[in-house]
Scaffold this motif. Structure first.
Motif, PDB file in Angstrom:
ATOM      1  N   ARG A   1       0.825  -1.213   0.000  1.00 32.21           N
ATOM      2  CA  ARG A   1       0.000   0.000   0.000  1.00 32.21           C
ATOM      3  C   ARG A   1       0.861   1.266   0.000  1.00 32.21           C
ATOM      4  O   ARG A   1       0.602   2.210  -0.748  1.00 32.21           O
ATOM      5  CB  ARG A   1      -0.941  -0.013   1.202  1.00 32.21           C
ATOM      6  N   LYS A   2       1.888   1.295   0.824  1.00 32.60           N
ATOM      7  CA  LYS A   2       2.735   2.489   0.940  1.00 32.60           C
ATOM      8  C   LYS A   2       3.406   2.821  -0.391  1.00 32.60           C
ATOM      9  O   LYS A   2       3.382   3.964  -0.841  1.00 32.60           O
ATOM     10  CB  LYS A   2       3.790   2.276   2.030  1.00 32.60           C
ATOM     11  N   ILE A   3       3.981   1.810  -1.030  1.00 39.16           N
ATOM     12  CA  ILE A   3       4.673   2.026  -2.305  1.00 39.16           C
ATOM     13  C   ILE A   3       3.693   2.486  -3.386  1.00 39.16           C
ATOM     14  O   ILE A   3       3.935   3.474  -4.082  1.00 39.16           O
ATOM     15  CB  ILE A   3       5.404   0.744  -2.751  1.00 39.16           C
TER      16      ILE A   3
ATOM     17  N   THR B   1       0.781   3.843  -3.071  1.00 43.93           N
ATOM     18  CA  THR B   1       0.242   5.165  -2.751  1.00 43.93           C
ATOM     19  C   THR B   1       1.251   6.252  -3.108  1.00 43.93           C
ATOM     20  O   THR B   1       0.888   7.278  -3.694  1.00 43.93           O
ATOM     21  CB  THR B   1      -0.148   5.249  -1.261  1.00 43.93           C
ATOM     22  N   GLN B   2       2.525   6.021  -2.788  1.00 44.04           N
ATOM     23  CA  GLN B   2       3.562   7.007  -3.129  1.00 44.04           C
ATOM     24  C   GLN B   2       3.662   7.219  -4.635  1.00 44.04           C
ATOM     25  O   GLN B   2       3.767   8.347  -5.107  1.00 44.04           O
ATOM     26  CB  GLN B   2       4.929   6.557  -2.602  1.00 44.04           C
ATOM     27  N   VAL B   3       3.614   6.137  -5.388  1.00 48.21           N
ATOM     28  CA  VAL B   3       3.804   6.223  -6.831  1.00 48.21           C
ATOM     29  C   VAL B   3       2.557   6.731  -7.555  1.00 48.21           C
ATOM     30  O   VAL B   3       2.664   7.552  -8.469  1.00 48.21           O
ATOM     31  CB  VAL B   3       4.220   4.839  -7.400  1.00 48.21           C
TER      32      VAL B   3
ATOM     33  N   SER C   1      -0.657   7.994  -6.102  1.00 48.29           N
ATOM     34  CA  SER C   1      -1.687   8.875  -5.525  1.00 48.29           C
ATOM     35  C   SER C   1      -1.797  10.204  -6.251  1.00 48.29           C
ATOM     36  O   SER C   1      -2.898  10.719  -6.413  1.00 48.29           O
ATOM     37  CB  SER C   1      -1.440   9.092  -4.030  1.00 48.29           C
ATOM     38  N   ASN C   2      -0.722  10.770  -6.724  1.00 52.39           N
ATOM     39  CA  ASN C   2      -0.792  12.063  -7.427  1.00 52.39           C
ATOM     40  C   ASN C   2      -1.084  11.909  -8.899  1.00 52.39           C
ATOM     41  O   ASN C   2      -1.453  12.859  -9.562  1.00 52.39           O
ATOM     42  CB  ASN C   2       0.512  12.820  -7.235  1.00 52.39           C
ATOM     43  N   ARG C   3      -0.920  10.728  -9.433  1.00 54.75           N
ATOM     44  CA  ARG C   3      -1.084  10.512 -10.881  1.00 54.75           C
ATOM     45  C   ARG C   3      -2.548  10.415 -11.296  1.00 54.75           C
ATOM     46  O   ARG C   3      -2.885  10.720 -12.424  1.00 54.75           O
ATOM     47  CB  ARG C   3      -0.341   9.273 -11.322  1.00 54.75           C
TER      48      ARG C   3
END
Length: 119
Positions: A106-108, A110-112, A114-116
Motif C-alpha cells: 500500500r505504501k509504495i 500510494t507514493q507512486v 496517488s498524485n497521478r
C-alpha cells in the motif's frame, strides 16, 4: 477516472493491486498473461500499466504496446523483484517508463500513484 492495467500471472498480486489502486480512484483492469494484456490494449489502451518482469512475454508486451497507435502515451511500470540492472535495462529498452520493486504494498503504490490519478 484513469485506467490502470496490472499484467501479472499471480492472482494474489493482481487482487492486492486492484484493491489498493481502486481506493486511489483508478479503474483497474487485470491480465493474467501477456497475450490477454495485449488483446485488452488492442481494444482500449489504459493510461498506466504495471507489467511483471516474471510474466512470460513481458518485454514483448511492452514493445507491442508501444507499437499500437497512441501506445507511446501509456505510462508503463516494469515490476522487478530486485534492482537488477540487466533486467531493468531490458525493460527500459523495451519501452518501460519506470520501475516498481516487488513485492509492492500500500505504501509504495500510494507514493507512486496517488498524485497521478488526478493528473
Amino acid at each position: 477516472m484513469k485506467q490502470l492495467m496490472i499484467a501479472d500471472s499471480s492472482d494474489i498480486v493482481r487482487k492486492v493491486g486492484r484493491k489498493i489502486l481502486s481506493e486511489l480512484d483508478y479503474e483497474v483492469i487485470e491480465a493474467a498473461s501477456a497475450r490477454d494484456a495485449l488483446l485488452q490494449c488492442d481494444r482500449k489502451l489504459p493510461d498506466f500499466m504495471i507489467v511483471d518482469a516474471g510474466l512470460d512475454g513481458a518485454l514483448d508486451l511492452i514493445t507491442n504496446v508501444r507499437s499500437i497507435p497512441d501506445g507511446k502515451d501509456v505510462k508503463i511500470f516494469y515490476c522487478v523483484i530486485e534492482a537488477d540492472l540487466k533486467t531493468m535495462m531490458a525493460g527500459k529498452r523495451a519501452g518501460a517508463n519506470d520501475f516498481l520493486l516487488k513485492p509492492f504494498d500500500r505504501k509504495i503504490l500510494t507514493q507512486v500513484f496517488s498524485n497521478r490519478a488526478a493528473a
